[in-house]
Scaffold this active site. Structure first.
Site, mmCIF file in Angstrom:
data_model
loop_
_atom_site.group_PDB
_atom_site.id
_atom_site.type_symbol
_atom_site.label_atom_id
_atom_site.label_comp_id
_atom_site.label_asym_id
_atom_site.label_seq_id
_atom_site.Cartn_x
_atom_site.Cartn_y
_atom_site.Cartn_z
ATOM 1 N N HIS A 47 0.819 -1.227 0.000
ATOM 2 C CA HIS A 47 0.000 0.000 0.000
ATOM 3 C C HIS A 47 0.850 1.272 0.000
ATOM 4 C CE1 HIS A 47 -3.586 -2.331 0.384
ATOM 5 N NE2 HIS A 47 -3.256 -2.830 1.566
ATOM 6 N N ASP A 53 -2.600 -10.492 -2.530
ATOM 7 C CA ASP A 53 -3.182 -10.033 -1.263
ATOM 8 C C ASP A 53 -4.667 -9.702 -1.481
ATOM 9 O OD1 ASP A 53 -2.078 -8.624 1.557
ATOM 10 O OD2 ASP A 53 -3.860 -7.630 0.741
ATOM 11 N N HIS A 98 -6.242 -7.160 -0.521
ATOM 12 C CA HIS A 98 -6.410 -5.739 -0.857
ATOM 13 C C HIS A 98 -5.626 -5.388 -2.111
ATOM 14 C CE1 HIS A 98 -6.765 -6.100 3.602
ATOM 15 N NE2 HIS A 98 -7.830 -5.333 3.400
ATOM 16 N N ASP A 106 -4.625 -12.763 3.394
ATOM 17 C CA ASP A 106 -5.883 -12.252 3.943
ATOM 18 C C ASP A 106 -7.083 -12.568 3.048
ATOM 19 O OD1 ASP A 106 -4.610 -10.472 2.230
ATOM 20 O OD2 ASP A 106 -4.721 -8.753 3.572
HETATM 21 C C1 SP5 Z 1 -1.067 -5.058 3.993
HETATM 22 C C2 SP5 Z 1 -2.543 -5.071 4.244
HETATM 23 O O1 SP5 Z 1 -3.163 -6.109 4.121
HETATM 24 N N1 SP5 Z 1 -3.120 -3.919 4.658
HETATM 25 C C3 SP5 Z 1 -4.518 -3.823 4.859
HETATM 26 C C4 SP5 Z 1 -4.945 -2.549 5.497
HETATM 27 C C5 SP5 Z 1 -6.430 -2.452 5.599
HETATM 28 N N2 SP5 Z 1 -6.857 -1.419 6.484
HETATM 29 C C6 SP5 Z 1 -8.218 -1.026 6.362
HETATM 30 C C7 SP5 Z 1 -9.152 -1.968 7.053
HETATM 31 C C8 SP5 Z 1 -10.568 -1.641 6.759
HETATM 32 C C9 SP5 Z 1 -11.491 -2.425 7.655
HETATM 33 N N3 SP5 Z 1 -12.632 -2.920 6.985
HETATM 34 C C10 SP5 Z 1 -12.762 -4.368 7.127
HETATM 35 C C11 SP5 Z 1 -14.186 -4.805 7.022
HETATM 36 C C12 SP5 Z 1 -14.426 -5.996 7.906
HETATM 37 N N4 SP5 Z 1 -15.773 -6.005 8.367
HETATM 38 ZN ZN ZN Z 2 -4.160 -7.056 2.602
#
Ligand code: SP5
Ligand code: ZN
Length: 348
Positions: free
Chosen positions: A159, A195, A197, A284
């Site tokens: 990110h 990943d 995300h 994840d």
């Molecule tokens: C490296 C990596 O995996 N970073 C991820 C960062 C995500 N941060 C934002 C999380 C947003 C939370 N929303 C999750 C919904 C679950 N109900």
């Molecule tokens: Zn992630």
């Protein structure tokens, strides 16, 4: 398979994060490292190496000097401003249209942060620096003839932009590894990001470049972080047009859908004809992950490892996300085992 990791990487340990409007324990915890190392050792992956220090040059090849200076200075300035020792957290972002450009690191924080999850503590710079060195060493190990290497990068990296932290990430380890392979002489390098995300930072870093392809499978940004990046329509720009390939996926995505999509992604990778591969390995996508909404299983990760091996490229695995703590180590092992079995490499 060589594993690169420095103990200093565990010293970055924020306590809390804002998560869906609530304060919860920091999900990107040092315990993730313990789980991965324990599972790797139990599976016989025991070639563990501390990274050699290759200095700032390979990091400066990706990140802006203004950002690197800020990242090294912010914690002290945060303390000087009376901030708590638990870490610097951004609360005000430099949105377009605001007239003042602060100089002082604390005041300028909103120019260098994408969100409030990348907490910066006294040991954060050293941890991020050593995670990047682990990625560099893994890239060099592959360049000098190994078929694959695994960099246990933590904090993660995908990110992080050239000039911005975010999503628990400070230095973009995968981008640094890809650039290192380019500098060593690989003409074309692909970063495959699996990943959950979207790897917004890696995409942005290589968006205009024809020599580094970015291919990503991830949750649709209409539904999930990082929200402002990761649509199918983002394909690169200028000389980089066509060398970014995004595969946004729906909630509930299972092994079958992920693997079928990975097969399509492999078509794009083969068409690009890279000579080396960097895998941004996030776990994840696992069914039990607290951040994700996919439904992948351990067998799915094993099959992902096999499919990556079938690309038949020298491969640098770079650790990204994965927050289902009790399964994380086994999921990493499953992926690497699938890869190793497929290549017929000596099992650990
Ligand atoms: C490296 C990596 O995996 N970073 C991820 C960062 C995500 N941060 C934002 C999380 C947003 C939370 N929303 C999750 C919904 C679950 N109900
Ligand atoms: Zn992630």
């Amino acid at each position: 398979m060589h594993i690169f990791y420095a103990r200093s990487q565990a010293k970055h340990a924020p306590a809390h994060e804002f998560f869906d409007g609530r304060m919860i324990p920091y999900q990107e915890s040092p315990q993730r490292i313990d789980m991965i190392l324990a599972a790797l050792a139990r599976a016989g992956f025991n070639e563990l190496y501390a990274p050699r220090d290759h200095g700032m040059a390979p990091i400066e090849a990706i990140h802006s000097s203004a950002y690197l200076t800020w990242l090294q200075e912010i914690y002290a300035d945060w303390i000087a401003f009376g901030g708590p020792a638990s870490g610097a957290v951004c609360d005000t972002f430099a949105m377009p249209g605001l007239p003042h450009h602060p100089v002082r690191p604390r005041a300028a924080m909103g120019r260098f942060a994408l969100d409030a999850t990348s907490v910066i503590q006294a040991h954060t710079w050293q941890a991020a620096y050593d995670a990047a060195q682990s990625a560099i060493c893994a890239a060099d190990h592959v360049f000098f003839g190994a078929h694959a290497a695994y960099a246990l990068c933590r904090p993660p990296g995908h990110h992080a932009h050239a000039g911005m932290c975010g999503g628990y990430c400070f230095l973009n380890n995968a981008a640094i590894a890809a650039q290192r392979l380019r500098a060593n002489g690989h003409p074309r390098v692909t970063v495959l990001d699996v990943d959950f995300h979207h790897g917004n930072g890696t995409q942005d870093i290589f968006y205009q470049r024809p020599d580094v392809q970015f291919v990503s499978l991830h949750a649709d940004p209409e539904r999930q972080y990082p929200y402002y990046s990761g649509a199918r329509s983002e394909c690169g720009v200028g000389a980089g047009l066509g060398s970014t390939c995004n595969f946004p996926l729906p909630a509930g995505c299972d092994d079958a859908l992920f693997l079928a999509t990975l097969d399509r992604a492999a078509g794009d990778i083969r068409a690009f004809a890279p000579t080396a591969l960097v895998v941004s390995l996030g776990l994840d996508t696992f069914a039990g992950d607290p951040l994700g909404d996919f439904a992948l299983t351990r067998l799915g990760f094993c099959a992902i490892g096999q499919q990556i091996a079938k690309l038949d490229l020298p491969c640098v695995f770079v650790q990204e996300g994965g927050y289902a703590i009790s399964d994380l180590g086994l999921n990493v092992v499953a992926t690497l085992t699938g890869f190793v079995q497929q290549t017929g490499e000596r099992m650990p």
